[in-house]
Design an enzyme around this catalytic site. Structure first.
Site, mmCIF file in Angstrom:
data_model
loop_
_atom_site.group_PDB
_atom_site.id
_atom_site.type_symbol
_atom_site.label_atom_id
_atom_site.label_comp_id
_atom_site.label_asym_id
_atom_site.label_seq_id
_atom_site.Cartn_x
_atom_site.Cartn_y
_atom_site.Cartn_z
ATOM 1 N N GLY A 1 8.747 8.964 -8.463
ATOM 2 C CA GLY A 1 7.944 8.394 -9.547
ATOM 3 C C GLY A 1 7.474 6.985 -9.255
ATOM 4 C CB SER A 2 5.928 5.303 -7.352
ATOM 5 O OG SER A 2 5.555 6.491 -6.685
ATOM 6 N NE ARG A 3 -0.089 0.652 -11.265
ATOM 7 C CZ ARG A 3 0.085 -0.428 -12.006
ATOM 8 N NH1 ARG A 3 0.799 -0.372 -13.119
ATOM 9 N NH2 ARG A 3 -0.440 -1.581 -11.646
#
Length: 232
Positions: free
Chosen positions: A189-191
């Site tokens: 989970g990240s950007r």
């Protein structure tokens, strides 16, 4: 094509970065199953999810030096003009920022958006807040990659999220890179933010789903087209 080749080609490869996690989840499943058999199936579900998370599918990558391709799979959460972070060394002029949020079900392999040379790699430790928040780009753990392309400098920032605990970047300074090449991943989970010169014409909008190496974020030449592709 033989039956074995057909079966082999039907499976999506798993990136080697995921092997330790997959083995660990499976061993935990066995231990839980030994304690109480229904727990084995819970652990097995997590193991299957881990295999899915670390999938590394090949992509059909357009070969067009005027196009900027998506560096990540996920949902486009921000599109705006802003001054890039000072740490990237891109100056004080506004650039187009596109943010792509990767949830725990997205493919987390990151790809080079445009061909060029890696000018700098800049890692910054930080927090692990929700990567969807705008301020995550300032406070979360992150890794910046600046590419010198024929259209100027382009900045990429890998941002860790709430569950991410490690950013991986395989590219090195002075590396020659090509569009669609794998350069890193972020676990769980990240950007990813990308900063592009304002001369680029946007081809995406907030809410759109992007596919790394295949979705065209924008173009420096509206008349530019391509009939050549690379499968990688």
């Amino acid at each position: 094509m033989s039956i074995l080749q057909s079966v082999h080609n039907s499976f999506v490869p798993i990136h080697k970065e995921g092997y330790p996690f997959i083995v660990a989840f499976f061993v935990i499943s066995l231990i839980l199953g030994w304690i109480w058999s229904p727990l084995f199936w819970c652990g097995l579900i997590l193991t299957v999810w881990c295999i899915y998370f670390f999938r590394d599918p090949d992509r059909v990558i357009p070969l067009n030096s005027n196009w900027v391709m998506s560096p990540a799979d996920g949902r486009i959460s921000f599109v705006e003009s802003c001054v890039p972070p000072e740490e990237l060394g891109l100056g004080k002029d506004e650039m187009i920022r596109i943010s792509i949020f990767m949830d725990i079900f997205s493919c987390h392999i990151n790809r080079i958006p445009i061909s060029g040379t890696v000018e700098s790699i800049l890692y910054h430790p930080g927090r692990f807040t929700n990567a969807e928040f705008d301020k995550a780009s300032q406070f979360n753990e992150r890794n910046g990659v600046v590419i010198e392309s024929k259209h100027g400098k382009i900045g990429i920032v890998q941002i860790a999220g709430m569950f991410a605990r490690r950013i991986v970047c395989w590219s090195k300074e002075n590396d020659a890179v090509i569009t669609g090449e794998r350069f890193g991943l972020i676990r769980f989970g990240s950007r990813l933010d990308i900063y592009i010169p304002t001369e680029m014409k946007l081809r995406v909008a907030v809410g759109q789903t992007a596919i790394a190496g295949e979705t065209v974020l924008g173009s420096f030449d509206d008349k530019s087209a391509t009939t050549d592709f690379r499968y990688d």
